[in-house]
Design an enzyme around this catalytic site. Structure first.
Site, PDB file in Angstrom:
ATOM      1  N   GLY A   1       0.842  -1.187   0.000  1.00 36.35           N
ATOM      2  CA  GLY A   1       0.000   0.000   0.000  1.00 36.35           C
ATOM      3  C   GLY A   1       0.876   1.236   0.000  1.00 36.35           C
ATOM      4  O   GLY A   1       2.019   1.190   0.459  1.00 36.35           O
TER       5      GLY A   1
ATOM      6  N   GLN B   1       3.266   9.948   0.745  1.00 39.88           N
ATOM      7  CA  GLN B   1       4.541   9.206   0.748  1.00 39.88           C
ATOM      8  C   GLN B   1       5.376   9.473  -0.494  1.00 39.88           C
ATOM      9  O   GLN B   1       6.564   9.154  -0.518  1.00 39.88           O
ATOM     10  CB  GLN B   1       4.287   7.701   0.884  1.00 39.88           C
ATOM     11  CG  GLN B   1       3.729   7.321   2.248  1.00 39.88           C
ATOM     12  CD  GLN B   1       3.561   5.829   2.354  1.00 39.88           C
ATOM     13  OE1 GLN B   1       2.553   5.275   1.922  1.00 39.88           O
ATOM     14  NE2 GLN B   1       4.554   5.151   2.912  1.00 39.88           N
TER      15      GLN B   1
ATOM     16  N   CYS C   1       6.375   0.003   6.946  1.00 39.57           N
ATOM     17  CA  CYS C   1       5.945   1.142   6.128  1.00 39.57           C
ATOM     18  C   CYS C   1       7.086   1.529   5.197  1.00 39.57           C
ATOM     19  O   CYS C   1       8.242   1.571   5.616  1.00 39.57           O
ATOM     20  CB  CYS C   1       5.598   2.309   7.050  1.00 39.57           C
ATOM     21  SG  CYS C   1       5.086   3.804   6.193  1.00 39.57           S
ATOM     22  N   LEU C   2       6.747   1.833   3.958  1.00 36.72           N
ATOM     23  CA  LEU C   2       7.786   2.235   3.004  1.00 36.72           C
ATOM     24  C   LEU C   2       8.517   3.483   3.479  1.00 36.72           C
ATOM     25  O   LEU C   2       9.665   3.703   3.111  1.00 36.72           O
ATOM     26  CB  LEU C   2       7.161   2.507   1.629  1.00 36.72           C
ATOM     27  CG  LEU C   2       6.465   1.326   0.955  1.00 36.72           C
ATOM     28  CD1 LEU C   2       5.946   1.738  -0.412  1.00 36.72           C
ATOM     29  CD2 LEU C   2       7.406   0.146   0.839  1.00 36.72           C
TER      30      LEU C   2
ATOM     31  N   HIS D   1      -3.886   1.588   7.890  1.00 38.03           N
ATOM     32  CA  HIS D   1      -2.522   2.121   7.855  1.00 38.03           C
ATOM     33  C   HIS D   1      -2.417   3.247   6.824  1.00 38.03           C
ATOM     34  O   HIS D   1      -1.867   4.318   7.114  1.00 38.03           O
ATOM     35  CB  HIS D   1      -1.547   0.978   7.532  1.00 38.03           C
ATOM     36  CG  HIS D   1      -0.123   1.400   7.379  1.00 38.03           C
ATOM     37  ND1 HIS D   1       0.861   1.012   8.268  1.00 38.03           N
ATOM     38  CD2 HIS D   1       0.491   2.168   6.446  1.00 38.03           C
ATOM     39  CE1 HIS D   1       2.025   1.547   7.872  1.00 38.03           C
ATOM     40  NE2 HIS D   1       1.830   2.243   6.763  1.00 38.03           N
ATOM     41  N   GLU D   2      -2.955   3.007   5.626  1.00 42.74           N
ATOM     42  CA  GLU D   2      -2.828   4.015   4.562  1.00 42.74           C
ATOM     43  C   GLU D   2      -3.657   5.262   4.874  1.00 42.74           C
ATOM     44  O   GLU D   2      -3.231   6.379   4.582  1.00 42.74           O
ATOM     45  CB  GLU D   2      -3.232   3.433   3.206  1.00 42.74           C
ATOM     46  CG  GLU D   2      -2.380   2.263   2.715  1.00 42.74           C
ATOM     47  CD  GLU D   2      -0.888   2.519   2.785  1.00 42.74           C
ATOM     48  OE1 GLU D   2      -0.453   3.661   2.632  1.00 42.74           O
ATOM     49  OE2 GLU D   2      -0.145   1.549   3.021  1.00 42.74           O
TER      50      GLU D   2
ATOM     51  N   HIS E   1      -1.948   7.771   6.939  1.00 40.75           N
ATOM     52  CA  HIS E   1      -1.015   8.650   6.215  1.00 40.75           C
ATOM     53  C   HIS E   1      -1.715   9.933   5.766  1.00 40.75           C
ATOM     54  O   HIS E   1      -1.095  10.994   5.705  1.00 40.75           O
ATOM     55  CB  HIS E   1      -0.459   7.949   4.970  1.00 40.75           C
ATOM     56  CG  HIS E   1       0.686   7.024   5.249  1.00 40.75           C
ATOM     57  ND1 HIS E   1       1.885   7.449   5.786  1.00 40.75           N
ATOM     58  CD2 HIS E   1       0.822   5.693   5.057  1.00 40.75           C
ATOM     59  CE1 HIS E   1       2.708   6.414   5.908  1.00 40.75           C
ATOM     60  NE2 HIS E   1       2.093   5.333   5.478  1.00 40.75           N
TER      61      HIS E   1
HETATM   62 ZN    ZN Z   1       2.975   3.495   5.532  1.00 39.71          ZN
END
Ligand code: ZN
Length: 196
Positions: free
Chosen positions: A51, A56, A111-112, A153-154, A157
Site C-alpha cells: 500500500g 509518501q 511502512c515504506l 494504515h494508509e 497517512h
Molecule cells: Zn505506511
C-alpha cells in the site's frame, strides 16, 4: 538533447514534514491524478509494498493505492475482501473509514516511509470503508484481514500519522533508537528514499 529515462518516484521517509500533514481531498479525477496513481503503484511495487499513500511520494492528497495479495484461507472473508481482493491493484480516491468494527487485534506493521522497521500495532479487526474509484464508482464495504489493516494504515497517512505514532509503550521504547536514527539519516538525504 537530454535523454531522461522514466524514474521511480522517491518515497518520503519519517521526519519529512509532508508525512505529518493533513492531506487535501482530490477535487476531481483528471489525467494528473490518474498519472499520479500509476506512479504511486510503480513506486509501491519497486519498494515491495502492499500500500502507498500520496503523501509518501510528496503529494498531500487523499489518494491511496494498494495491492493486497489474495487471502488464505478464502473462506470467512469480509464482504469488502470478497469485493476488493479480485480488483487489485486498487486506487482509492478520497477514502474514509466510516466506522470500526470487530475486536482489537495486534499485528506487525511496516511502512515504506520507515525502512526496515517492523513493530506490532493494535487496531480494530474490521472497518467500514468508503471510497470513490478513479472511475467515479462509490464503494462502501466492510474490510477485515490484511486488507482492513492496510486500509487503516494508509488512511492514517492522509491524516499525518505513521504506524510508529501508534506503538504501544513497550514497542515504542524498543523502536525509539531506530526511529531517531532513521530521522537523522533521512535528514541528510532530504528524506528521499530512491530506487534506481
Ligand atoms: Zn505506511
Amino acid at each position: 538533447m537530454l535523454f531522461r529515462k522514466h524514474e521511480i518516484l522517491p518515497v518520503r521517509t519519517i521526519g519529512d514534514p509532508v508525512l505529518a500533514e493533513i492531506a487535501r481531498p482530490v477535487e476531481r479525477v483528471d489525467d494528473s491524478i490518474r498519472e499520479l496513481a500509476a506512479e504511486m503503484l510503480l513506486a509501491m511495487r519497486a519498494f515491495d509494498g502492499i500500500g502507498i499513500a500520496a503523501p509518501q511520494v510528496g503529494r498531500s492528497l487523499r489518494l491511496i493505492v494498494f495491492e493486497v495479495p489474495p487471502s488464505d484461507p478464502p473462506e470467512g472473508l469480509t464482504s469488502g475482501e470478497a469485493l476488493l481482493l479480485p480488483r487489485m491493484p486498487f486506487v482509492a480516491v478520497n477514502p474514509e473509514i466510516v466506522a470500526a468494527a470487530g475486536e482489537l487485534v495486534e499485528r506487525e506493521e511496516g511502512c515504506l516511509s520507515v525502512p526496515a522497521l517492523y513493530a506490532p500495532v493494535i487496531r480494530p479487526s474490521r472497518v467500514i470503508f468508503r471510497t470513490m474509484t478513479l472511475d467515479g464508482e462509490l464503494i462502501e464495504c466492510e474490510c477485515g484481514g490484511l486488507l482492513g489493516r492496510c486500509i487503516q494504515h494508509e488512511l492514517d497517512h492522509l491524516d499525518g500519522k505513521l504506524f510508529t505514532d501508534r506503538l504501544a509503550p513497550n514497542a515504542a521504547r524498543a523502536a525509539a533508537g531506530r526511529i531517531a536514527r532513521l530521522k537523522r539519516d533521512g535528514a541528510r538525504r532530504n528524506y528521499l528514499r530512491t530506487k534506481h
